[in-house]
Design an enzyme around this catalytic site. Structure first.
Site, PDB file in Angstrom:
ATOM      1  CB  CYS A 135      62.831 -37.885  35.231  1.00  0.00           C
ATOM      2  SG  CYS A 135      62.870 -36.181  34.673  1.00  0.00           S
TER       3      CYS A 135
ATOM      4  CD  GLU B 243      59.709 -38.659  38.498  1.00  0.00           C
ATOM      5  OE1 GLU B 243      60.829 -38.657  37.922  1.00  0.00           O
ATOM      6  OE2 GLU B 243      59.319 -37.728  39.206  1.00  0.00           O
TER       7      GLU B 243
END
Ligand code: THU
Length: 137
Positions: free
Chosen positions: A55, A57
């Protein structure tokens, strides 16, 4: 320190342009503000073995940790392929909480005008082992 969340969100939006998302066609960009004021960005990096996808993040987080930072005070997430805001997945909430205080600011938004402004503690409550991680970093 006064945190400019809209500028951080713009950084996340730019990072989404680097997303490698040929399978989902869903680009995500993240921008993390370190305690010293440096911004680290990341995008999602997919894989043909779908479960290996990283991801945006966590991609931003490892950029920062890989450059010697251990504390981050704000996060922005941009999902330009959705109209509305999309929050971080459960795995990312756990991993971000390792290096962010519960009161750390989070903003997320899609291509539309809506933004969600919240905190790590709201996204990842009852984080009973947070102090253990903090004492080790
Ligand atoms: N994705 C992120 O990068 N961050 C999130 O918080 C949600 C999901 C990615 C994973 C995958 O590449 C695509 O978005 C669709 O799930």
């Amino acid at each position: 320190m006064e945190i400019d969340m809209e500028t951080l969100f713009e950084e996340a939006r730019k990072a989404a342009d680097f997303a490698y998302a040929p399978y989902s066609r869903f680009r995500v960009g993240a921008a993390l503000l370190a305690e010293d004021g440096t911004v680290f960005t990341g995008c999602n990096v997919e894989n043909r073995s779908y479960g290996l996808t990283i991801c945006a993040e966590r991609s931003a987080l490892v950029q920062g940790v890989g450059r010697g930072r251990r504390g981050f005070i704000a996060l922005a997430i941009a999902t330009p392929d959705s109209e509305d805001p999309v929050g971080p997945c459960g795995a990312c909430r756990q991993v971000l909480s390792e290096f962010m205080a519960p009161e750390a600011a989070v903003r997320f938004g899609g291509r539309g005008p809506r933004r969600v402004d919240t905190t790590i503690g709201f996204l990842y409550p009852y984080d009973s082992l947070h102090d253990l991680a903090k004492s080790l970093r």
